[in-house]
Design an enzyme around this catalytic site. Structure first.
Site, PDB file in Angstrom:
ATOM      1  N   ARG A  29       0.820  -1.209   0.000  1.00 39.09           N
ATOM      2  CA  ARG A  29       0.000   0.000   0.000  1.00 39.09           C
ATOM      3  C   ARG A  29       0.864   1.275   0.000  1.00 39.09           C
ATOM      4  O   ARG A  29       0.602   2.223   0.734  1.00 39.09           O
ATOM      5  CB  ARG A  29      -0.968  -0.004   1.183  1.00 39.09           C
ATOM      6  CG  ARG A  29      -2.110   0.955   0.955  1.00 39.09           C
ATOM      7  CD  ARG A  29      -3.398   0.719   1.670  1.00 39.09           C
ATOM      8  NE  ARG A  29      -3.385   0.009   2.918  1.00 39.09           N
ATOM      9  CZ  ARG A  29      -4.487  -0.499   3.480  1.00 39.09           C
ATOM     10  NH1 ARG A  29      -5.656  -0.348   2.911  1.00 39.09           N
ATOM     11  NH2 ARG A  29      -4.417  -1.149   4.614  1.00 39.09           N
ATOM     12  N   LYS A  58     -13.761   4.125  -5.811  1.00 39.94           N
ATOM     13  CA  LYS A  58     -13.319   5.241  -4.980  1.00 39.94           C
ATOM     14  C   LYS A  58     -11.879   5.024  -4.537  1.00 39.94           C
ATOM     15  O   LYS A  58     -11.366   3.914  -4.578  1.00 39.94           O
ATOM     16  CB  LYS A  58     -14.216   5.397  -3.738  1.00 39.94           C
ATOM     17  CG  LYS A  58     -14.121   4.254  -2.744  1.00 39.94           C
ATOM     18  CD  LYS A  58     -14.926   4.552  -1.482  1.00 39.94           C
ATOM     19  CE  LYS A  58     -14.791   3.427  -0.465  1.00 39.94           C
ATOM     20  NZ  LYS A  58     -13.426   3.281   0.076  1.00 39.94           N
ATOM     21  N   LYS A  87     -15.266  -0.527   3.078  1.00 43.66           N
ATOM     22  CA  LYS A  87     -14.041  -0.753   2.316  1.00 43.66           C
ATOM     23  C   LYS A  87     -12.947   0.200   2.779  1.00 43.66           C
ATOM     24  O   LYS A  87     -13.215   1.278   3.300  1.00 43.66           O
ATOM     25  CB  LYS A  87     -14.301  -0.565   0.821  1.00 43.66           C
ATOM     26  CG  LYS A  87     -15.326  -1.547   0.254  1.00 43.66           C
ATOM     27  CD  LYS A  87     -14.808  -2.974   0.296  1.00 43.66           C
ATOM     28  CE  LYS A  87     -15.820  -3.958  -0.254  1.00 43.66           C
ATOM     29  NZ  LYS A  87     -16.932  -4.225   0.654  1.00 43.66           N
ATOM     30  N   ASP A  88     -11.710  -0.204   2.555  1.00 45.03           N
ATOM     31  CA  ASP A  88     -10.556   0.564   2.999  1.00 45.03           C
ATOM     32  C   ASP A  88     -10.551   1.969   2.404  1.00 45.03           C
ATOM     33  O   ASP A  88     -10.964   2.177   1.260  1.00 45.03           O
ATOM     34  CB  ASP A  88      -9.263  -0.146   2.606  1.00 45.03           C
ATOM     35  CG  ASP A  88      -9.113  -1.490   3.284  1.00 45.03           C
ATOM     36  OD1 ASP A  88      -9.773  -2.444   2.837  1.00 45.03           O
ATOM     37  OD2 ASP A  88      -8.349  -1.585   4.260  1.00 45.03           O
ATOM     38  N   ARG A  89     -10.023   2.928   3.164  1.00 47.31           N
ATOM     39  CA  ARG A  89      -9.882   4.298   2.669  1.00 47.31           C
ATOM     40  C   ARG A  89      -8.676   4.417   1.746  1.00 47.31           C
ATOM     41  O   ARG A  89      -8.786   4.943   0.633  1.00 47.31           O
ATOM     42  CB  ARG A  89      -9.730   5.266   3.849  1.00 47.31           C
ATOM     43  CG  ARG A  89      -9.583   6.733   3.413  1.00 47.31           C
ATOM     44  CD  ARG A  89      -9.257   7.609   4.594  1.00 47.31           C
ATOM     45  NE  ARG A  89      -7.970   7.231   5.199  1.00 47.31           N
ATOM     46  CZ  ARG A  89      -7.490   7.755   6.326  1.00 47.31           C
ATOM     47  NH1 ARG A  89      -8.200   8.642   6.996  1.00 47.31           N
ATOM     48  NH2 ARG A  89      -6.312   7.362   6.801  1.00 47.31           N
TER      49      ARG A  89
END
Length: 352
Positions: A29, A58, A87-89
């Site tokens: 990430r 997004k 969901k993950d930012r």
């Protein structure tokens, strides 16, 4: 099934790894594009109805933030916006949202505010019902990993072991917050007496239950029984919510577990009967007793006892090397954490 003496809640935790703690450091990430998540439903919208369903991509935004943005864009209350999973930012994620628009279309130019925030509408289709929480079947992940771990043969060996045996189904570090802050908040709230207005979405209750579950799972990873049925276990059928108690274990059950068709489960602590029995139940009770503020607080808060599989199976796993990095692809069932896969592969300060 002997365990060390129960200990009070501590952070960082010392939950066991499948093949010992990874020696090589790695990273993931670095950019949102390096962590991609796609929601998988078991059905498709029907093409007609009072709700407009949107397939959105997004990045840099939480799911609730996007729900609020959508509500403003079409001038409806945020309660009329539906979504299935959080969901993950810091990722590129694709998931469905629904907007209650009976008898009308979305206003002209409604997408403009989304585009400004980096949100892309990939599909829009009508459906008769609102999208409810927790109805998606799985999440498909595509993750880029790099660092020292990528030059260590042990990393690929660890990956192959996970593909073959499965993954310990730990709740991931994001459940507990940076430096375990959610766990600290949960302990404070349970000590005062849990109130819904102070934890409206139940995050802190989930954090407390997650810590107890991970502690049980860690003990079973340590002695190798996390994927091997024991007398008194409650077993889960792969890919379903079905489970059954097994007071005796025969060769057939062992073979099905080895094939990945059955998984032992662990407790999500709360009120109600502990479905396990014998030494399995004694161990679960003993571990919970080591964290009385969490276990007793959950019971007093009225959380209902549930079960969760101790093992995950990676669906459609793929490892693709790209220079000094690799792309990992796999699907996990709803409620499972990709970070629990990564923690087994390499060291990283966020992967406790």
């Amino acid at each position: 099934m002997s365990d060390p003496a129960p200990s009070l809640v501590s952070w960082p935790p010392s939950w066991h790894y499948l093949a010992g703690a990874p020696a090589a450091a790695g990273d993931y990430r670095r950019r949102p594009e390096d962590f991609q998540v796609e929601e998988v439903l078991d059905f498709v919208p029907e093409g007609q109805g009072e709700h407009l369903w949107l397939w959105l991509e997004k990045r840099g935004m939480t799911t609730p933030d996007l729900a609020r943005l959508l509500a403003r864009a079409v001038d409806i209350p945020v309660r009329d916006v539906g979504f299935s999973g959080l969901k993950d930012r810091d990722a590129v994620t694709r998931q469905w949202f629904s907007l209650a628009l009976p008898g009308r279309e979305a206003p002209p130019g409604w997408e403009a505010g989304l585009v400004e925030r980096g949100v892309t509408c990939l599909q829009a289709v009508r459906h008769p019902r609102k999208l409810k929480r927790g109805v998606h079947r799985a999440n498909r992940f595509r993750l880029k990993i790099g660092g020292e771990a990528m030059v260590s043969p042990a990393t690929r060996e660890r990956w192959d072991r996970l593909v073959q045996l499965g993954v310990p189904n730990y709740f991931g570090p994001q459940r507990f917050g940076p430096e375990g802050r959610n766990l600290h908040r949960a302990r404070q709230l349970l000590a005062r007496g849990w109130r819904k207005r102070q934890d409206p979405h139940g995050l802190l209750l989930s954090t407390a239950r997650s810590y107890l579950f991970n502690s049980v799972l860690s003990a079973r990873v340590a002695d190798g029984t996390w994927c091997v049925p024991q007398p008194g276990d409650v077993l889960n059928l792969e890919g379903t919510a079905s489970r059954f108690a097994a007071t005796e274990i025969d060769d057939s059950l062992l073979a099905r577990a080895e094939a990945g068709d059955l998984h032992p489960t662990g407790p999500l602590w709360g009120r109600g009967r502990l479905e396990s029995s014998g030494e399995v139940a004694e161990r679960e009770t003993r571990i919970a007793a080591g964290c009385p503020d969490l276990a007793d607080g959950l019971v007093q808060a009225g959380a209902s006892h549930e079960r969760r599989p101790l093992r995950l199976r990676l669906k459609e796993p793929e490892w693709r090397t790209e220079g000094d990095a690799a792309w990992l692809s796999f699907s996990l069932p709803r409620g499972a954490f990709a970070t629990s896969v990564l923690r087994e592969l390499f060291r990283h300060p966020t992967l406790v």
